[in-house]
Design an enzyme around this catalytic site. Structure first.
Site, PDB file in Angstrom:
ATOM      1  N   ALA A   1      35.077  28.509  44.917  1.00  0.00           N
ATOM      2  CA  ALA A   1      34.483  27.282  45.461  1.00  0.00           C
ATOM      3  C   ALA A   1      34.635  27.505  47.081  1.00  0.00           C
ATOM      4  O   ALA A   1      35.513  28.069  47.746  1.00  0.00           O
ATOM      5  CB  ALA A   1      35.489  25.888  45.163  1.00  0.00           C
TER       6      ALA A   1
ATOM      7  N   GLY B   1      36.640  30.068  41.533  1.00  0.00           N
ATOM      8  CA  GLY B   1      35.685  29.339  40.885  1.00  0.00           C
ATOM      9  C   GLY B   1      34.534  30.749  40.507  1.00  0.00           C
ATOM     10  O   GLY B   1      33.801  30.325  39.839  1.00  0.00           O
TER      11      GLY B   1
ATOM     12  N   GLU C   1      35.615  31.999  37.412  1.00  0.00           N
ATOM     13  CA  GLU C   1      35.287  30.791  36.327  1.00  0.00           C
ATOM     14  C   GLU C   1      33.853  31.124  36.112  1.00  0.00           C
ATOM     15  O   GLU C   1      33.680  30.750  34.868  1.00  0.00           O
ATOM     16  CB  GLU C   1      35.801  29.733  36.922  1.00  0.00           C
ATOM     17  CG  GLU C   1      37.471  29.658  37.003  1.00  0.00           C
ATOM     18  CD  GLU C   1      38.105  28.443  37.749  1.00  0.00           C
ATOM     19  OE1 GLU C   1      37.686  27.964  38.981  1.00  0.00           O
ATOM     20  OE2 GLU C   1      38.820  27.641  36.995  1.00  0.00           O
TER      21      GLU C   1
ATOM     22  N   GLU D   1      44.044  30.664  43.394  1.00  0.00           N
ATOM     23  CA  GLU D   1      44.082  29.217  43.766  1.00  0.00           C
ATOM     24  C   GLU D   1      45.797  29.011  44.137  1.00  0.00           C
ATOM     25  O   GLU D   1      45.846  28.078  44.941  1.00  0.00           O
ATOM     26  CB  GLU D   1      43.767  28.129  42.641  1.00  0.00           C
ATOM     27  CG  GLU D   1      41.994  28.033  42.610  1.00  0.00           C
ATOM     28  CD  GLU D   1      41.381  29.030  41.596  1.00  0.00           C
ATOM     29  OE1 GLU D   1      42.125  30.265  41.295  1.00  0.00           O
ATOM     30  OE2 GLU D   1      40.239  28.741  41.209  1.00  0.00           O
TER      31      GLU D   1
HETATM   32  N1  CO8 Z   1      35.243  29.402  50.584  1.00  0.00           N
HETATM   33  C1  CO8 Z   1      34.476  29.498  51.978  1.00  0.00           C
HETATM   34  N2  CO8 Z   1      34.403  30.401  52.788  1.00  0.00           N
HETATM   35  C2  CO8 Z   1      34.847  31.460  52.342  1.00  0.00           C
HETATM   36  C3  CO8 Z   1      35.452  31.544  50.894  1.00  0.00           C
HETATM   37  C4  CO8 Z   1      35.560  30.538  50.291  1.00  0.00           C
HETATM   38  N3  CO8 Z   1      36.029  30.536  48.971  1.00  0.00           N
HETATM   39  N4  CO8 Z   1      35.628  32.780  50.731  1.00  0.00           N
HETATM   40  C5  CO8 Z   1      35.359  33.568  51.803  1.00  0.00           C
HETATM   41  N5  CO8 Z   1      34.754  32.937  52.794  1.00  0.00           N
HETATM   42  C6  CO8 Z   1      34.226  33.047  54.111  1.00  0.00           C
HETATM   43  C7  CO8 Z   1      35.292  33.371  55.067  1.00  0.00           C
HETATM   44  O1  CO8 Z   1      35.863  32.021  55.477  1.00  0.00           O
HETATM   45  C8  CO8 Z   1      34.320  34.197  56.183  1.00  0.00           C
HETATM   46  O2  CO8 Z   1      33.714  33.079  56.891  1.00  0.00           O
HETATM   47  P1  CO8 Z   1      33.533  33.216  58.431  1.00  0.00           P
HETATM   48  O3  CO8 Z   1      33.005  34.681  58.577  1.00  0.00           O
HETATM   49  O4  CO8 Z   1      32.666  32.275  59.023  1.00  0.00           O
HETATM   50  O5  CO8 Z   1      34.843  33.460  58.978  1.00  0.00           O
HETATM   51  C9  CO8 Z   1      33.484  34.878  55.413  1.00  0.00           C
HETATM   52  O6  CO8 Z   1      33.323  34.303  54.304  1.00  0.00           O
HETATM   53  C10 CO8 Z   1      33.856  36.289  55.069  1.00  0.00           C
HETATM   54  O7  CO8 Z   1      35.094  36.179  54.561  1.00  0.00           O
HETATM   55  P2  CO8 Z   1      36.495  37.063  54.978  1.00  0.00           P
HETATM   56  O8  CO8 Z   1      36.279  37.424  56.573  1.00  0.00           O
HETATM   57  O9  CO8 Z   1      37.740  36.288  54.560  1.00  0.00           O
HETATM   58  O10 CO8 Z   1      36.214  38.422  54.312  1.00  0.00           O
HETATM   59  P3  CO8 Z   1      37.328  39.476  54.041  1.00  0.00           P
HETATM   60  O11 CO8 Z   1      36.682  40.644  53.512  1.00  0.00           O
HETATM   61  O12 CO8 Z   1      38.353  39.867  55.151  1.00  0.00           O
HETATM   62  O13 CO8 Z   1      38.135  38.810  52.757  1.00  0.00           O
HETATM   63  C11 CO8 Z   1      38.501  37.594  50.713  1.00  0.00           C
HETATM   64  C12 CO8 Z   1      37.463  38.579  51.527  1.00  0.00           C
HETATM   65  C13 CO8 Z   1      39.634  38.338  50.245  1.00  0.00           C
HETATM   66  C14 CO8 Z   1      37.895  37.419  49.529  1.00  0.00           C
HETATM   67  C15 CO8 Z   1      38.795  36.377  51.538  1.00  0.00           C
HETATM   68  O14 CO8 Z   1      37.664  35.879  51.868  1.00  0.00           O
HETATM   69  C16 CO8 Z   1      39.585  35.135  50.675  1.00  0.00           C
HETATM   70  O15 CO8 Z   1      40.618  35.318  50.238  1.00  0.00           O
HETATM   71  N6  CO8 Z   1      38.613  34.211  50.249  1.00  0.00           N
HETATM   72  C17 CO8 Z   1      39.171  33.196  49.706  1.00  0.00           C
HETATM   73  C18 CO8 Z   1      39.121  33.396  48.210  1.00  0.00           C
HETATM   74  C19 CO8 Z   1      39.808  32.069  47.248  1.00  0.00           C
HETATM   75  O16 CO8 Z   1      40.801  31.716  47.638  1.00  0.00           O
HETATM   76  N7  CO8 Z   1      38.887  31.581  46.481  1.00  0.00           N
HETATM   77  C20 CO8 Z   1      39.534  30.549  45.487  1.00  0.00           C
HETATM   78  C21 CO8 Z   1      38.956  29.234  46.291  1.00  0.00           C
HETATM   79  S1  CO8 Z   1      39.332  27.809  45.220  1.00  0.00           S
HETATM   80  C22 CO8 Z   1      38.410  27.710  44.046  1.00  0.00           C
HETATM   81  O17 CO8 Z   1      37.674  28.443  43.609  1.00  0.00           O
HETATM   82  C23 CO8 Z   1      38.776  26.555  43.171  1.00  0.00           C
HETATM   83  C24 CO8 Z   1      37.607  26.349  41.976  1.00  0.00           C
HETATM   84  C25 CO8 Z   1      37.943  24.901  41.469  1.00  0.00           C
HETATM   85  C26 CO8 Z   1      37.218  23.899  42.480  1.00  0.00           C
HETATM   86  C27 CO8 Z   1      37.364  22.371  41.850  1.00  0.00           C
HETATM   87  C28 CO8 Z   1      36.832  21.656  42.786  1.00  0.00           C
HETATM   88  C29 CO8 Z   1      37.797  20.730  43.906  1.00  0.00           C
END
Ligand code: CO8
Length: 259
Positions: A65, A110, A113, A133
């Site tokens: 998400a 997500g 999921e 998460e």
């Molecule tokens: N949401 C928004 N932006 C994201 C997300 C995300 N989940 N993941 C990556 N991005 C963005 C980064 O912010 C970055 O943007 P910018 O260039 O503008 O700074 C761009 O994508 C590239 O990402 P990174 O620079 O971080 O890339 P890396 O290769 O260094 O890292 C990772 C890759 C390890 C995947 C890292 O991006 C990361 O940890 N991402 C988050 C993953 C995460 O925590 N996912 C779970 C999210 S919560 C969820 O999914 C809950 C689902 C249920 C929701 C219920 C509704 C309320």
């Protein structure tokens, strides 16, 4: 149909949906979620489509998400957001057509999921899968607590949710989280081969298999077995059953029409 955050492509009987926010690792914002909902309906309602494949553009399948939306959400919004996402995942799981998640890279939160709501998962060895998460002080909200547990068992599911650690494609295969892995360079080819094989089967049998397996999993064994028998009555009324049995007797390949 026009989409901004994903691409669709029809290739014979296959319908490809490619999440397309690669600079944000295909994170699911509201727009993408609603377009995904529309795209799966497009595949479901097209009579030529027999298998739907969901994948992501760039180095991610889907990183979850969109976290940048989280700070604007009140608790009520968060509940609605989770409920809406869950509705879309439920819809994908209950489509009458087979679905394959082609996991080309990160499948996190997500994003995993979403893959769990598909019937079959095929992943690149290089992919990374997990439910991180916990590291955000939250927990999975698009069905992961339930679907992951049913797929890999309680112990492994709790470990994945409690640590937030990412599994490689190979470890995910060992856990039974994905059906098979392949080097990224072969992923599309392997997925297409699998999808084409399934697309040649009877669409009625495929729909009934999904229905009986999914409903059976939510029911006591006796009810699931009864549903299976009732489905047998239905399947014996189809043209595809006649075609399949006759093709066997006539020593030729069947040509199933979905009737
Ligand atoms: N949401 C928004 N932006 C994201 C997300 C995300 N989940 N993941 C990556 N991005 C963005 C980064 O912010 C970055 O943007 P910018 O260039 O503008 O700074 C761009 O994508 C590239 O990402 P990174 O620079 O971080 O890339 P890396 O290769 O260094 O890292 C990772 C890759 C390890 C995947 C890292 O991006 C990361 O940890 N991402 C988050 C993953 C995460 O925590 N996912 C779970 C999210 S919560 C969820 O999914 C809950 C689902 C249920 C929701 C219920 C509704 C309320």
């Amino acid at each position: 149909m026009e989409y901004e955050t994903l691409e669709t492509k029809k290739e014979g009987n296959l319908f490809w949906i490619t999440l397309n926010r690669p600079d944000k690792l295909n994170a699911l914002n509201s727009k993408l979620l609603e377009e995904l909902n529309r795209a799966v309906s497009e595949g479901e309602s097209d009579p030529e489509v027999r298998v739907i494949i969901i994948t992501g553009k760039g180095k991610a399948f889907c990183a979850g998400a969109d976290i940048t939306q989280f700070n604007q959400l009140s608790p009520t919004d968060a509940w609605r957001f989770s409920k809406r996402g869950r509705e879309v995942m439920d819809k994908i799981e209950s489509l009458s057509k087979p679905t394959i998640a082609m996991i080309n890279g990160y499948a996190l939160g997500g994003g995993l999921e979403l893959a769990l709501s598909c019937d079959i998962r095929i992943a690149a060895e290089e992919a990374q899968l997990g439910l991180p998460e916990i590291n955000l002080g939250i927990y999975p909200g698009y069905g992961g607590t339930q679907r992951l547990t049913r797929i890999v068992g309680k112990g492994r599911a709790l470990e994945i949710m409690m640590t937030g650690d990412r599994l490689s494609g190979k470890d995910a295969e060992r856990y039974g989280l994905v059906n098979r892995v392949t080097p990224l360079s072969n992923l599309e080819q392997e997925t297409r081969k699998l999808a084409e094989k399934i697309a040649r089967k009877s669409p009625v049998s495929l729909a009934l298999i999904k229905e009986v397996v999914n409903k059976g999993l939510d029911s006591p064994l006796a009810s699931g077995l009864s549903l299976e028998s009732i489905g047998w009555g239905v399947i014996f009324s189809t043209e595809d059953k006649k075609e399949g049995v006759n093709a066997f007797l006539e020593k030729r390949e069947p040509n199933f029409k979905g009737k």
